[in-house]
Motif scaffolding. Structure first.
Motif, PDB file in Angstrom:
ATOM      1  N   GLY A  17     -65.027  15.535 -39.018  1.00  0.00           N
ATOM      2  CA  GLY A  17     -65.666  16.778 -38.991  1.00  0.00           C
ATOM      3  C   GLY A  17     -66.109  16.974 -37.753  1.00  0.00           C
ATOM      4  N   LEU A  18     -65.715  15.906 -36.977  1.00  0.00           N
ATOM      5  CA  LEU A  18     -66.752  16.153 -35.616  1.00  0.00           C
ATOM      6  C   LEU A  18     -66.547  17.573 -34.562  1.00  0.00           C
ATOM      7  N   ALA A  19     -65.845  18.931 -35.216  1.00  0.00           N
ATOM      8  CA  ALA A  19     -66.026  19.808 -34.580  1.00  0.00           C
ATOM      9  C   ALA A  19     -66.253  20.950 -36.104  1.00  0.00           C
ATOM     10  N   ALA A  20     -66.714  20.086 -36.429  1.00  0.00           N
ATOM     11  CA  ALA A  20     -67.855  20.811 -37.506  1.00  0.00           C
ATOM     12  C   ALA A  20     -68.930  22.392 -37.189  1.00  0.00           C
ATOM     13  N   ASP A  21     -69.438  21.356 -36.143  1.00  0.00           N
ATOM     14  CA  ASP A  21     -70.896  22.277 -35.746  1.00  0.00           C
ATOM     15  C   ASP A  21     -69.890  24.182 -34.689  1.00  0.00           C
ATOM     16  N   GLY A  22     -69.030  23.428 -34.535  1.00  0.00           N
ATOM     17  CA  GLY A  22     -68.389  24.588 -33.308  1.00  0.00           C
ATOM     18  C   GLY A  22     -68.748  25.144 -31.739  1.00  0.00           C
ATOM     19  N   ASP A  23     -69.363  23.427 -31.274  1.00  0.00           N
ATOM     20  CA  ASP A  23     -69.946  23.363 -30.269  1.00  0.00           C
ATOM     21  C   ASP A  23     -67.780  23.209 -29.299  1.00  0.00           C
ATOM     22  N   ALA A  24     -68.407  24.175 -28.565  1.00  0.00           N
ATOM     23  CA  ALA A  24     -66.750  24.408 -27.529  1.00  0.00           C
ATOM     24  C   ALA A  24     -67.104  23.876 -26.447  1.00  0.00           C
ATOM     25  N   LEU A  25     -67.988  23.085 -26.167  1.00  0.00           N
ATOM     26  CA  LEU A  25     -68.542  21.992 -24.862  1.00  0.00           C
ATOM     27  C   LEU A  25     -67.634  20.493 -25.448  1.00  0.00           C
ATOM     28  N   ALA A  26     -69.101  20.347 -26.356  1.00  0.00           N
ATOM     29  CA  ALA A  26     -68.688  19.340 -27.074  1.00  0.00           C
ATOM     30  C   ALA A  26     -67.468  18.654 -27.553  1.00  0.00           C
ATOM     31  N   PHE A  27     -66.688  19.881 -27.800  1.00  0.00           N
ATOM     32  CA  PHE A  27     -64.682  19.478 -28.505  1.00  0.00           C
ATOM     33  C   PHE A  27     -64.246  19.211 -26.645  1.00  0.00           C
ATOM     34  N   LYS A  28     -64.606  19.619 -25.952  1.00  0.00           N
ATOM     35  CA  LYS A  28     -63.541  19.819 -24.310  1.00  0.00           C
ATOM     36  C   LYS A  28     -64.132  18.753 -23.671  1.00  0.00           C
ATOM     37  N   ARG A  29     -65.293  18.614 -24.002  1.00  0.00           N
ATOM     38  CA  ARG A  29     -65.409  16.839 -23.013  1.00  0.00           C
ATOM     39  C   ARG A  29     -65.042  16.026 -24.179  1.00  0.00           C
ATOM     40  N   ARG A  30     -65.256  16.066 -25.842  1.00  0.00           N
ATOM     41  CA  ARG A  30     -64.092  14.688 -26.472  1.00  0.00           C
ATOM     42  C   ARG A  30     -62.465  15.239 -26.387  1.00  0.00           C
ATOM     43  N   ARG A  31     -62.089  16.875 -26.156  1.00  0.00           N
ATOM     44  CA  ARG A  31     -60.408  16.192 -25.927  1.00  0.00           C
ATOM     45  C   ARG A  31     -60.506  15.292 -24.586  1.00  0.00           C
ATOM     46  N   CYS A  32     -61.418  15.684 -23.345  1.00  0.00           N
ATOM     47  CA  CYS A  32     -61.018  14.742 -21.742  1.00  0.00           C
ATOM     48  C   CYS A  32     -61.460  13.285 -22.371  1.00  0.00           C
ATOM     49  N   VAL A  33     -62.075  13.417 -22.941  1.00  0.00           N
ATOM     50  CA  VAL A  33     -62.150  10.906 -23.344  1.00  0.00           C
ATOM     51  C   VAL A  33     -61.192  10.892 -24.228  1.00  0.00           C
ATOM     52  N   GLU A  34     -60.661  11.528 -25.336  1.00  0.00           N
ATOM     53  CA  GLU A  34     -59.654  10.951 -25.300  1.00  0.00           C
ATOM     54  C   GLU A  34     -58.501  10.628 -24.325  1.00  0.00           C
ATOM     55  N   LEU A  35     -57.677  12.244 -23.215  1.00  0.00           N
ATOM     56  CA  LEU A  35     -57.053  11.797 -22.990  1.00  0.00           C
ATOM     57  C   LEU A  35     -57.245  11.026 -21.491  1.00  0.00           C
ATOM     58  N   LYS A  36     -58.499  10.313 -21.559  1.00  0.00           N
ATOM     59  CA  LYS A  36     -59.125   9.366 -20.248  1.00  0.00           C
ATOM     60  C   LYS A  36     -59.013   8.319 -21.355  1.00  0.00           C
ATOM     61  N   HIS A  37     -58.816   8.001 -22.064  1.00  0.00           N
ATOM     62  CA  HIS A  37     -58.574   6.864 -22.520  1.00  0.00           C
ATOM     63  C   HIS A  37     -57.388   6.269 -23.427  1.00  0.00           C
ATOM     64  N   ARG A  39     -54.618   7.331 -21.048  1.00  0.00           N
ATOM     65  CA  ARG A  39     -54.041   6.604 -19.806  1.00  0.00           C
ATOM     66  C   ARG A  39     -54.573   5.611 -19.644  1.00  0.00           C
ATOM     67  N   ILE A  40     -55.670   5.296 -19.679  1.00  0.00           N
ATOM     68  CA  ILE A  40     -56.320   3.379 -19.924  1.00  0.00           C
ATOM     69  C   ILE A  40     -55.189   2.579 -20.418  1.00  0.00           C
ATOM     70  N   SER A  41     -54.949   3.098 -22.267  1.00  0.00           N
ATOM     71  CA  SER A  41     -54.430   2.476 -22.654  1.00  0.00           C
ATOM     72  C   SER A  41     -53.056   2.179 -21.942  1.00  0.00           C
ATOM     73  N   MET A  42     -51.843   3.145 -22.225  1.00  0.00           N
ATOM     74  CA  MET A  42     -51.234   2.796 -20.713  1.00  0.00           C
ATOM     75  C   MET A  42     -51.168   2.201 -20.237  1.00  0.00           C
ATOM     76  N   LEU A  43     -52.173   2.653 -19.372  1.00  0.00           N
ATOM     77  CA  LEU A  43     -52.155   1.468 -17.709  1.00  0.00           C
ATOM     78  C   LEU A  43     -52.209  -0.120 -18.381  1.00  0.00           C
ATOM     79  N   ALA A  44     -53.154  -0.170 -19.356  1.00  0.00           N
ATOM     80  CA  ALA A  44     -53.435  -1.814 -20.052  1.00  0.00           C
ATOM     81  C   ALA A  44     -51.981  -2.064 -20.606  1.00  0.00           C
ATOM     82  N   THR A  45     -50.983  -1.424 -21.284  1.00  0.00           N
ATOM     83  CA  THR A  45     -49.359  -2.213 -21.808  1.00  0.00           C
ATOM     84  C   THR A  45     -49.104  -2.098 -20.885  1.00  0.00           C
TER      85      THR A  45
END
Length: 79
Positions: A17-37, A39-45
């Motif tokens: 339920g992280l997107a239940a509030d409908g905040d587009a800016l928070a959703f975009k930030r979480r999506r960018c952070v997920e991509l970043k993490h 990529r870091i996980s792939m480098l660590a592997t």
């Protein structure tokens, strides 16, 4: 299809339920952070696998302690 977070073929999936509030800016930030993490996980592997495949650097890690790179174990044994 035009809603926030909808992707084919699954549709909207938000079990926490992280997107239940409908905040587009928070959703975009979480999506960018997920991509970043991701990529870091792939480098660590790669950092975990590479010494097993290619070997280790020649020479000394700490010449004063007579510690070679080859003396350091790889994988979980290094922890």
């Amino acid at each position: 299809e035009n809603e926030l977070g909808v992707q084919d073929p699954v549709g909207f999936w938000d079990p926490l339920g992280l997107a239940a509030d409908g905040d587009a800016l928070a959703f975009k930030r979480r999506r960018c952070v997920e991509l970043k993490h991701g990529r870091i996980s792939m480098l660590a592997t790669m950092g975990y696998i590479t010494p097993e495949v290619t070997g280790k650097f020649p020479g000394y890690l700490a010449p004063s302690m007579n510690l070679k790179f080859a003396d350091i174990p790889t994988g979980l044994a290094a922890v």
